[in-house]
Design a protein around this motif. Structure first.
Motif, PDB file in Angstrom:
ATOM      1  N   TYR A 276       0.868  -1.147  -0.086  1.00 30.12           N
ATOM      2  CA  TYR A 276      -0.033  -0.013  -0.084  1.00 30.12           C
ATOM      3  C   TYR A 276       1.030   1.357   0.334  1.00 30.12           C
ATOM      4  O   TYR A 276       0.511   2.382  -0.612  1.00 30.12           O
ATOM      5  CB  TYR A 276      -0.985   0.115   1.056  1.00 30.12           C
ATOM      6  CG  TYR A 276      -1.919  -1.294   1.287  1.00 30.12           C
ATOM      7  CD1 TYR A 276      -2.993  -1.243   0.641  1.00 30.12           C
ATOM      8  CD2 TYR A 276      -1.589  -2.111   1.845  1.00 30.12           C
ATOM      9  CE1 TYR A 276      -4.040  -2.222   0.535  1.00 30.12           C
ATOM     10  CE2 TYR A 276      -2.351  -3.257   2.065  1.00 30.12           C
ATOM     11  CZ  TYR A 276      -3.775  -3.324   1.240  1.00 30.12           C
ATOM     12  OH  TYR A 276      -4.574  -4.387   1.292  1.00 30.12           O
ATOM     13  N   LEU A 277       2.023   1.266   0.594  1.00 32.71           N
ATOM     14  CA  LEU A 277       2.845   2.509   0.730  1.00 32.71           C
ATOM     15  C   LEU A 277       3.278   2.687  -0.704  1.00 32.71           C
ATOM     16  O   LEU A 277       3.643   3.751  -1.225  1.00 32.71           O
ATOM     17  CB  LEU A 277       4.053   2.119   1.649  1.00 32.71           C
ATOM     18  CG  LEU A 277       3.604   1.988   3.190  1.00 32.71           C
ATOM     19  CD1 LEU A 277       4.768   1.824   4.024  1.00 32.71           C
ATOM     20  CD2 LEU A 277       2.832   3.360   3.592  1.00 32.71           C
ATOM     21  N   LEU A 278       3.928   1.332  -1.424  1.00 30.19           N
ATOM     22  CA  LEU A 278       4.297   1.610  -2.869  1.00 30.19           C
ATOM     23  C   LEU A 278       3.286   2.139  -3.674  1.00 30.19           C
ATOM     24  O   LEU A 278       3.546   3.177  -4.463  1.00 30.19           O
ATOM     25  CB  LEU A 278       4.934   0.263  -3.285  1.00 30.19           C
ATOM     26  CG  LEU A 278       6.177  -0.395  -2.516  1.00 30.19           C
ATOM     27  CD1 LEU A 278       6.376  -1.730  -3.087  1.00 30.19           C
ATOM     28  CD2 LEU A 278       7.418   0.563  -2.869  1.00 30.19           C
ATOM     29  N   ILE A 279       2.159   1.705  -3.787  1.00 28.55           N
ATOM     30  CA  ILE A 279       1.059   2.270  -4.388  1.00 28.55           C
ATOM     31  C   ILE A 279       1.059   3.894  -4.053  1.00 28.55           C
ATOM     32  O   ILE A 279       0.821   4.599  -5.111  1.00 28.55           O
ATOM     33  CB  ILE A 279      -0.221   1.584  -4.066  1.00 28.55           C
ATOM     34  CG1 ILE A 279      -0.129   0.099  -4.674  1.00 28.55           C
ATOM     35  CG2 ILE A 279      -1.452   2.059  -5.103  1.00 28.55           C
ATOM     36  CD1 ILE A 279      -1.232  -1.007  -4.543  1.00 28.55           C
ATOM     37  N   PHE A 280       0.603   4.145  -3.180  1.00 29.64           N
ATOM     38  CA  PHE A 280       0.616   5.389  -2.261  1.00 29.64           C
ATOM     39  C   PHE A 280       1.629   6.427  -3.347  1.00 29.64           C
ATOM     40  O   PHE A 280       1.706   7.539  -3.379  1.00 29.64           O
ATOM     41  CB  PHE A 280       0.394   5.637  -0.867  1.00 29.64           C
ATOM     42  CG  PHE A 280       0.360   6.863  -0.448  1.00 29.64           C
ATOM     43  CD1 PHE A 280      -1.156   7.632  -0.574  1.00 29.64           C
ATOM     44  CD2 PHE A 280       1.379   7.686   0.227  1.00 29.64           C
ATOM     45  CE1 PHE A 280      -1.316   8.892  -0.244  1.00 29.64           C
ATOM     46  CE2 PHE A 280       1.189   9.087   0.595  1.00 29.64           C
ATOM     47  CZ  PHE A 280      -0.006   9.741   0.404  1.00 29.64           C
ATOM     48  N   ALA A 281       2.986   5.885  -2.920  1.00 31.99           N
ATOM     49  CA  ALA A 281       4.104   6.535  -3.347  1.00 31.99           C
ATOM     50  C   ALA A 281       4.237   6.636  -4.921  1.00 31.99           C
ATOM     51  O   ALA A 281       4.323   8.145  -5.533  1.00 31.99           O
ATOM     52  CB  ALA A 281       5.605   5.959  -3.031  1.00 31.99           C
ATOM     53  N   ALA A 282       3.848   5.694  -5.821  1.00 31.73           N
ATOM     54  CA  ALA A 282       3.545   5.962  -7.077  1.00 31.73           C
ATOM     55  C   ALA A 282       2.594   6.707  -7.674  1.00 31.73           C
ATOM     56  O   ALA A 282       2.554   7.711  -8.612  1.00 31.73           O
ATOM     57  CB  ALA A 282       3.254   4.611  -7.566  1.00 31.73           C
ATOM     58  N   LEU A 283       1.255   6.897  -6.915  1.00 29.84           N
ATOM     59  CA  LEU A 283       0.438   7.782  -7.262  1.00 29.84           C
ATOM     60  C   LEU A 283       1.103   9.387  -6.937  1.00 29.84           C
ATOM     61  O   LEU A 283       0.543  10.162  -7.696  1.00 29.84           O
ATOM     62  CB  LEU A 283      -0.975   7.589  -6.231  1.00 29.84           C
ATOM     63  CG  LEU A 283      -1.457   6.392  -6.627  1.00 29.84           C
ATOM     64  CD1 LEU A 283      -2.640   6.142  -5.464  1.00 29.84           C
ATOM     65  CD2 LEU A 283      -2.346   6.395  -7.912  1.00 29.84           C
ATOM     66  N   VAL A 284       1.488   9.719  -5.955  1.00 25.34           N
ATOM     67  CA  VAL A 284       2.003  10.856  -5.608  1.00 25.34           C
ATOM     68  C   VAL A 284       3.108  11.287  -6.696  1.00 25.34           C
ATOM     69  O   VAL A 284       3.110  12.546  -7.041  1.00 25.34           O
ATOM     70  CB  VAL A 284       2.674  10.889  -4.298  1.00 25.34           C
ATOM     71  CG1 VAL A 284       3.626  12.284  -3.828  1.00 25.34           C
ATOM     72  CG2 VAL A 284       1.672  10.924  -2.954  1.00 25.34           C
TER      73      VAL A 284
END
Length: 308
Positions: A276-284
């Motif tokens: 979930y942290l990776l997905i959130f970083a990719a979105l940012v």
């Protein structure tokens, strides 16, 4: 068929008659005991019963002639004492010796080391001593230190003991009568009914007997609660240097262990939620690139250069 149907009714009537006889016998015995408690009325020379004032006068004369012997009160005694002593450990050993000398028992012992809330070394001892040695035991305990407080309470349980003994006697008579009835019962139904009643009576007898023995034991043995408190000098408010170093070391190692465990738990949480942290970083990251490419400042810059 008539004889077979008549037999249970006859046995039931027989059991009812026997139970009625038991109740009538117990009532008659209590009535006779009540009548025996009252002295007989005197009669005059003509054979007529004496009047009430004459009877009262005779009773008062008998009371004056022979004083009534009062029974010894049945008391449950409990004592509490607080002492200030020089050494709690030595006093505990001395109390143990007194208990052995007085043929008593040690019920409980609780010792509390000095702490921040209470800088004094305290101990609480509960002991059981024969009732006739209570005063002498308290005198010996008072010599172990300075008496801060002392109290003795007593509860008279003579009426309760008499009540338990009377109930126990009546229940034992009922048990004997039920055993006789069960021996005479004919049908299985009557035997089971009497056996159930007999079981209930025996259970009640055991309960009353246990309560009676407990009260008698409390009357024979008295309980003493002894509170010990060490005397605190003017230089004993702060703990020793070695104790301070040891306490600091223990606190620091405990803090380091708690911090290490906290970091380990945080790493486990990060590993579990890493997708979930990776997905959130990719979105940012994608949002920031999109914002850079579509920024108004970048789009207006070429127009300004062409116009010049």
């Amino acid at each position: 068929m008539y004889a077979s149907s008549k037999l249970p009714r006859t046995s039931g009537l027989f059991i009812s008659a026997l139970l009625g006889g038991v109740i009538f016998t117990s009532c008659a015995s209590s009535h006779q005991s009540a009548n025996k408690a009252l002295p007989p009325m005197a009669a005059d020379s003509a054979g007529n019963p004496a009047s009430a004032p004459t009877r009262e006068n005779s009773i008062s004369q008998k009371a004056q002639a022979s004083p009534i012997a009062r029974s010894r009160p049945q008391l449950i005694k409990k004592a509490a004492m607080s002492l200030t002593v020089n050494s709690v450990d030595q006093t505990v050993d001395a109390v143990s010796q007194i208990i052995n000398q007085q043929q008593g028992d040690l019920i409980g012992l609780k010792q509390q080391q000095p702490n921040n809330d209470n800088p004094r070394y305290t101990a609480t001892i509960q002991l059981r001593i024969p009732e006739n040695l209570l005063e002498s035991t308290l005198e010996q305990l008072a010599k172990l230190g300075t008496v801060e407080s002392r109290n003795i309470t007593a509860e008279d349980v003579g009426d309760r003991l008499v009540d338990f003994q009377a109930r126990l006697t009546n229940l034992q008579k009922t048990e004997a009568n039920l055993q006789k009835i069960m021996a005479r019962a004919g049908s299985v139904r009557d035997v089971l009914s009497v056996a159930q009643e007999l079981s209930n009576v025996r259970e009640t007898i055991e309960q009353i007997n246990a309560q009676l023995k407990s009260l008698q034991n409390q009357v024979v043995y008295s309980t003493i609660t002894l509170n010990l408190e060490a005397a605190v000098s003017s230089t004993s408010s702060q703990p020793a240097f070695g104790l301070q170093v040891q306490e600091t070391w223990n606190n620091s190692t405990h803090s380091l262990r708690a911090f290490s465990v906290g970091l380990l738990k945080l790493g486990i949480w990060l590993i579990v939620y890493s997708p979930y942290l990776l997905i959130f970083a990719a979105l940012v990251y994608g949002f920031r690139r999109w914002r850079r490419t579509h920024s108004p400042r970048l789009t207006q810059a070429p127009e300004s250069t062409s116009s010049e």
